[in-house]
Every structure is written in structure tokens, then in C-alpha cells.
Design an enzyme around this catalytic site. Structure first.
Site, short mmCIF file in Angstrom:
data_model
loop_
_atom_site.label_atom_id
_atom_site.label_comp_id
_atom_site.label_asym_id
_atom_site.label_seq_id
_atom_site.Cartn_x
_atom_site.Cartn_y
_atom_site.Cartn_z
N TRP A 85 -19.50 25.93 -37.30
CA TRP A 85 -19.94 27.32 -37.44
C TRP A 85 -21.09 27.69 -36.50
O TRP A 85 -21.52 28.84 -36.48
CB TRP A 85 -20.34 27.60 -38.90
CG TRP A 85 -19.17 27.73 -39.82
CD1 TRP A 85 -17.84 27.69 -39.47
CD2 TRP A 85 -19.21 27.94 -41.23
NE1 TRP A 85 -17.06 27.87 -40.58
CE2 TRP A 85 -17.86 28.02 -41.67
CE3 TRP A 85 -20.23 28.06 -42.17
CZ2 TRP A 85 -17.54 28.23 -43.02
CZ3 TRP A 85 -19.91 28.26 -43.50
CH2 TRP A 85 -18.57 28.34 -43.92
N LYS A 86 -21.64 26.71 -35.80
CA LYS A 86 -22.76 26.98 -34.89
C LYS A 86 -23.85 27.76 -35.64
O LYS A 86 -24.05 27.53 -36.83
CB LYS A 86 -22.26 27.69 -33.63
CG LYS A 86 -21.06 26.93 -33.01
CD LYS A 86 -20.67 27.39 -31.66
CE LYS A 86 -19.51 26.53 -31.17
NZ LYS A 86 -19.12 26.82 -29.81
N HIS A 140 -22.91 17.77 -29.11
CA HIS A 140 -22.15 18.97 -28.74
C HIS A 140 -22.67 19.49 -27.39
O HIS A 140 -23.86 19.38 -27.10
CB HIS A 140 -22.32 20.05 -29.82
CG HIS A 140 -21.38 21.20 -29.61
ND1 HIS A 140 -21.66 22.22 -28.74
CD2 HIS A 140 -20.16 21.47 -30.14
CE1 HIS A 140 -20.64 23.08 -28.75
NE2 HIS A 140 -19.72 22.65 -29.59
N GLU A 152 -14.13 18.27 -25.80
CA GLU A 152 -14.35 19.71 -25.67
C GLU A 152 -14.76 20.02 -24.23
O GLU A 152 -15.94 19.87 -23.87
CB GLU A 152 -15.46 20.18 -26.61
CG GLU A 152 -15.16 19.97 -28.07
CD GLU A 152 -15.97 20.94 -28.95
OE1 GLU A 152 -15.34 21.66 -29.71
OE2 GLU A 152 -17.20 20.97 -28.85
N GLY A 198 -15.54 28.91 -26.25
CA GLY A 198 -15.87 30.33 -26.41
C GLY A 198 -15.38 31.22 -25.29
O GLY A 198 -15.76 32.38 -25.21
N GLY A 205 -14.63 26.46 -33.24
CA GLY A 205 -15.81 27.30 -33.43
C GLY A 205 -15.45 28.63 -34.06
O GLY A 205 -15.18 28.73 -35.26
N GLY A 206 -15.38 29.68 -33.25
CA GLY A 206 -15.23 31.05 -33.73
C GLY A 206 -14.12 31.26 -34.75
O GLY A 206 -14.31 31.95 -35.76
P1 13P Z 1 -14.77 27.89 -29.84
O1 13P Z 1 -13.64 27.44 -30.74
O2 13P Z 1 -15.47 29.12 -30.37
O3 13P Z 1 -14.34 27.99 -28.40
O4 13P Z 1 -15.90 26.75 -29.91
C1 13P Z 1 -15.51 25.43 -29.72
C2 13P Z 1 -16.62 24.53 -30.09
O5 13P Z 1 -17.63 24.47 -29.42
C3 13P Z 1 -16.49 23.74 -31.33
O6 13P Z 1 -17.47 22.78 -31.42
#
Ligand code: 13P
Length: 255
Positions: free
Chosen positions: A11-12, A96, A168, A174, A235-236
Site C-alpha cells: 500500500w506504500k 523496495h 520489480e 507506477g 501497488g496501486g
Molecule cells: P504499482 O503496482 O503501483 O506499479 O507498484 C508496484 C510496486 O512498487 C509494488 O511494490
């Protein structure tokens, strides 16, 4: 060796603890729609760990996004692995790319954080991946090899076997861009080869390696249905319970 697929949300810096509990309640109402088979986890900000942990459906594990390597001490602003474990946290993301690039986290720190996490009984999710410049220079494999070796450096083969690695690519995070599934698969297989050379075949066969970067409900299965890709770090698209459930179904269908 069967590796259980893992769908993990990162979720950052999104959601207050009350927003996190709202997500958990909405997911819990639809728990019967969560397919059996894959494993699920969400990693909220530290401030939401306690309340989210109490509200999540039993089949969704709790993860954290960072950890410090010392067990305690004068480290203002940091949280130890033991503190996370005491809250019922099972996974912790380490290294990360946002930590590496925005907060200057080094391979040496990642190595020590992974060691501390394992010693506290947590499962580290070690993130590796090249940035756009490294990709253009064709340095992808050497970058992920270096980051993988550093991350696992202080672990025994048995400890390495129970870790999770997340591939990643920085340029995919993102951005809406992704490597082709075949390309992600190729790089993940070479990460597994690195684990085999360093920690042995048994560890390489057991370690789970996820793909992350612009994963959405409509593309997740193209990655996670591949035998060498053991799930996704999202993430998103993990912030919304509907989208999380859609991804869970897509991962389960490919199992
Ligand atoms: P997104 O899925 O928003 O591109 O982010 C990926 C991420 O950094 C997951 O740790």
C-alpha cells in the site's frame, strides 16, 4: 516442489488506519469469494498494522513495508523486526526500489535487514530490479544478481528457501509499463539460477519469486500463470477491495 502462489499488496504511503480497517471489512464481507489455493497478504503503513491485523479475514496475512536491522536502540523513527512480529506481522518488504532510490538504502542495509527479519521469524520479501538506464545498457541480469546475492548473503540455504524475492523493474513501477510476461519469466528464472548457484538447488526450487510493477486485474494472470512466477507484488491496484478480489481470482485460475 510446489510453490504456493502469493498475491501481496504493497500500500506504500496510502490509507489511514481507519481507511485500512474499511478495506478489511469490505474484504471480509466477501471472504467467500476469495479463492482457496493462493496465499494473500497486504502491507499497510506502520500506523495501520495493528488495526488492520485485527480486522483482516483470517486468510489474508499482514505484512510491513520496511524494518530496521537492530533489535532496539536509539534509532529515531525506526521499527524493529521483533516489534513487527509482536503485532502478528508475517511478511516484511525489504529493499523496495523506493527505499533504495529515495532513501538511499544500500545493498549492505538490505542484507542486514533480511537477516534481522529472518531472525525474528518474519518472511522477508527481498525486492530486486533494474532501472531504465540499467535496462538500456543491458545490465539487468547483473543488477538483479548483485541485489539477490546481497539480500540473501547472511542466510543459510534453509533460511533462503523460505524467503520471497520480488522482481520489480523500477521503470515498471507506477508507470503503466511492464516487461512482457516472457521477459519477466526469463529474468525470474535467472534469479532462481543465482539462488541455485549460491544456496543450492533445494533452496532455488523452494524460494518464491514474484513479479511486481504495474500489475492490474487485467494483466496479472499473464504473469502469475507462468510456472516460474510465483505471484505478484501489487501497488496501486491492491488499494481497492474489488480490484484485490479480481486479482485473487485471476491468480487462482492460473494455479
Ligand atoms: P504499482 O503496482 O503501483 O506499479 O507498484 C508496484 C510496486 O512498487 C509494488 O511494490
Amino acid at each position: 516442489m510446489t510453490r504456493r502462489k502469493l498475491l501481496m499488496g504493497n500500500w506504500k504511503m496510502y490509507k489511514t488506519h481507519t481507511e485500512a480497517v474499511d478495506f478489511a471489512r469490505r474484504l471480509a464481507e466477501r471472504e467467500s469469494e476469495l479463492p482457496h489455493g493462493p496465499e494473500y497478504a497486504v502491507c499497510p503503513p506502520f500506523t495501520a498494522l495493528a488495526s488492520l491485523g485485527a480486522a483482516l479475514p483470517r486468510r489474508v496475512q499482514l505484512g510491513a513495508q520496511n524494518v530496521h536491522f537492530e533489535p532496539q536502540g536509539a534509532f529515531t523513527g525506526e521499527v524493529s523486526a521483533g516489534m513487527l512480529a509482536a503485532l502478528g506481522v508475517r511478511y516484511v518488504i525489504v529493499g523496495h526500489s523506493e527505499r533504495r532510490h529515495i532513501f538511499n538504502e544500500s545493498d549492505a542495509w538490505v542484507r542486514r535487514k533480511v537477516r534481522a527479519a529472518v531472525s525474528a521469524g518474519l518472511i522477508p520479501v527481498v525486492c530486486v530490479g533494474e532501472d531504465l538506464r540499467q535496462r538500456e545498457l543491458d545490465h539487468t541480469l547483473r543488477v538483479v544478481e548483485r541485489q539477490t546475492l546481497a539480500g540473501l548473503a547472511e542466510l543459510s540455504p534453509q533460511e533462503a528457501a523460505s524467503c520471497v524475492i520480488a522482481y520489480e523493474p523500477v521503470w515498471a513501477i507506477g508507470s503503466g509499463l511492464t516487461p512482457t510476461p516472457a521477459d519477466a519469466d526469463r529474468i525470474i528464472r535467472s534469479i532462481r539460477d543465482v539462488v541455485a548457484a549460491e544456496k543450492g538447488e533445494a533452496a532455488a526450487a523452494a524460494v518464491r519469486i514474484l513479479y511486481g510493477g504495474s500489475v492490474k486485474p487485467d494483466n496479472i494472470a499473464s504473469f502469475t500463470s507462468r510456472p516460474d512466477i510465483d505471484g505478484a507484488l501489487v501497488g496501486g491496484a491492491s488499494l481497492d477491495p474489488d480490484s484485490f478480489l479480481q486479482m485473487a481470482e485471476a491468480v487462482a485460475e492460473g494455479v
